[in-house]
Design a protein around this motif. Sequence first.
Motif, PDB file in Angstrom:
ATOM      1  N   UNK A  35       0.938  -1.262  -0.145  1.00  0.00           N
ATOM      2  CA  UNK A  35      -0.131   0.056  -0.028  1.00  0.00           C
ATOM      3  C   UNK A  35       0.876   1.259   0.073  1.00  0.00           C
ATOM      4  N   UNK A  36       1.979   1.355   0.779  1.00  0.00           N
ATOM      5  CA  UNK A  36       2.818   2.268   0.980  1.00  0.00           C
ATOM      6  C   UNK A  36       3.504   2.758  -0.513  1.00  0.00           C
ATOM      7  N   UNK A  37       3.686   1.408  -1.169  1.00  0.00           N
ATOM      8  CA  UNK A  37       4.442   1.738  -2.662  1.00  0.00           C
ATOM      9  C   UNK A  37       3.452   2.092  -3.648  1.00  0.00           C
ATOM     10  N   UNK A  38       2.259   1.675  -3.342  1.00  0.00           N
ATOM     11  CA  UNK A  38       1.304   2.390  -4.293  1.00  0.00           C
ATOM     12  C   UNK A  38       0.878   3.663  -3.940  1.00  0.00           C
ATOM     13  N   UNK A  39       0.868   4.264  -2.659  1.00  0.00           N
ATOM     14  CA  UNK A  39       0.625   5.696  -2.299  1.00  0.00           C
ATOM     15  C   UNK A  39       1.890   6.404  -3.045  1.00  0.00           C
ATOM     16  N   UNK A  67      -7.005  15.582  -9.081  1.00  0.00           N
ATOM     17  CA  UNK A  67      -7.782  14.378  -8.983  1.00  0.00           C
ATOM     18  C   UNK A  67      -7.284  13.269  -8.329  1.00  0.00           C
ATOM     19  N   UNK A  68      -5.887  12.985  -9.101  1.00  0.00           N
ATOM     20  CA  UNK A  68      -4.965  12.032  -8.698  1.00  0.00           C
ATOM     21  C   UNK A  68      -4.751  11.924  -7.148  1.00  0.00           C
ATOM     22  N   UNK A  69      -4.576  13.301  -6.649  1.00  0.00           N
ATOM     23  CA  UNK A  69      -4.123  13.604  -5.351  1.00  0.00           C
ATOM     24  C   UNK A  69      -5.164  12.940  -4.410  1.00  0.00           C
ATOM     25  N   UNK A  70      -6.323  13.311  -4.780  1.00  0.00           N
ATOM     26  CA  UNK A  70      -7.403  12.962  -4.106  1.00  0.00           C
ATOM     27  C   UNK A  70      -7.578  11.300  -4.207  1.00  0.00           C
ATOM     28  N   UNK A  71      -7.620  10.850  -5.180  1.00  0.00           N
ATOM     29  CA  UNK A  71      -7.724   9.495  -5.477  1.00  0.00           C
ATOM     30  C   UNK A  71      -6.934   8.675  -4.520  1.00  0.00           C
ATOM     31  N   UNK A  72      -5.629   9.145  -4.664  1.00  0.00           N
ATOM     32  CA  UNK A  72      -4.567   8.368  -3.895  1.00  0.00           C
ATOM     33  C   UNK A  72      -4.851   8.320  -2.335  1.00  0.00           C
TER      34      UNK A  72
ATOM     35  N   UNK B  77      -1.373  17.982   3.917  1.00  0.00           N
ATOM     36  CA  UNK B  77      -2.486  17.634   4.966  1.00  0.00           C
ATOM     37  C   UNK B  77      -2.884  16.048   5.136  1.00  0.00           C
ATOM     38  N   UNK B  78      -2.700  15.470   3.727  1.00  0.00           N
ATOM     39  CA  UNK B  78      -3.010  14.151   3.678  1.00  0.00           C
ATOM     40  C   UNK B  78      -1.923  13.064   3.958  1.00  0.00           C
ATOM     41  N   UNK B  79      -0.613  13.592   3.573  1.00  0.00           N
ATOM     42  CA  UNK B  79       0.281  12.557   3.746  1.00  0.00           C
ATOM     43  C   UNK B  79       0.633  12.186   5.250  1.00  0.00           C
ATOM     44  N   UNK B  80       0.607  13.015   6.411  1.00  0.00           N
ATOM     45  CA  UNK B  80       0.656  12.668   7.686  1.00  0.00           C
ATOM     46  C   UNK B  80      -0.689  11.565   8.035  1.00  0.00           C
TER      47      UNK B  80
END
Lengths: 90, 111, 161
Positions: A35-39, A67-72, B77-80
């Motif tokens: 999951x971390x790698x995917x993120x 959009x990608x930031x939100x989907x991720x 904001x989302x990374x943490x």
Amino acid sequence: MILQTSIVIAFAMMSLAMLLNLWRLVRGPDTPDRILALDTLFINTIALLVLGGIHFDSNVYFEAALVLAMMGFIGTAAFCKYLLRGDIIE
Amino acid sequence: MLIEILVSLFLLIGAGFALIGSIGLVRLPDFFTRLHGPTKATTLGIGGMLIASMIYFSVQTGQLSLHELLVALFLFMTAPVSAHLLAKAALHLKVRSIRPYPVESENREGR
Amino acid sequence: MSRWMPHPLMSLTLALVWLLLANDFGLGQLLLGLLFGLLIPHFTSAFWPEHPRLRRPLLLTRYLLSLAKDIITANLQVARLVLGPRDRLRPAFIQYELELTDEFAITVLASTVSLTPGTVSADLSIDRRTLLIHSLDVSDRDALCHQIRTRYEAPLKEIFR
């Protein structure tokens, strides 16, 4: 000229970074690692889109990046919730 | 010319940090140490790229382009939060760690 | 005031986000943004029962600026650790006793910890008294706790009192 060169270099660096992410995604060893790698892959894709926007001198890539930031983030949160609770929407 | 150098500088710094974060993801020994690379370095890497894009489009179009700030703010904001969720999931699954787990695991929330 | 603008801060944020999203800072977009800023909190206020108590907005700005500086130093430090020899890492879990009680303030502190030098907040105990922190390179636990307490928790206590 300087800008074009550094864009190419940055493209190469980002590609390498994404290949490394992919290696971790395939290799594991545990689900949180994947999951971390995917993120990270998501975040690097955003960087690649921003870079593409500058390279092609176009503003249309911005919306895709947003959009990608939100989907991720939503994807990561959903995966983690699934691991923690065995369910996403309760 | 000066703008070009400035944009290039921020692009390379950004890409450099993103690359370092990804190297950390591959190189560090266990999940909890690997968590540090992407959450910090990669986020700052994006920050650098977005600053470069902001400068570039502001100069190119002649009017202020600040919408990149949105992506940057959102990521910071989302990374943490995602790091916290991932750490929690890993603790819950008892992922292999090179350091002993903290005790009193009954007191942990299952959510 | 409270009926038409249940969340003045949120209204302002929404208007600002709209301006950034439109990437056009003209008068028309400003008015439209303010309209959204008025309408959206009005219709969604039922979902936001709690108001975060922001006492010292100026102090918050200073906190965010020092945080930005710390994020950059944090990254240089992590970069050095990542690229350096692997056996130099001294990772450890640390139990951090919280003094904050406000939920929102704890959230801000946990996020701050995750973004700054070599630490990620991993878990919060059920009674909301201890924060579990994983650190990449610990030489002195007490020094690290002291740093978090004076540098981040103390200002947050002032801001969200």
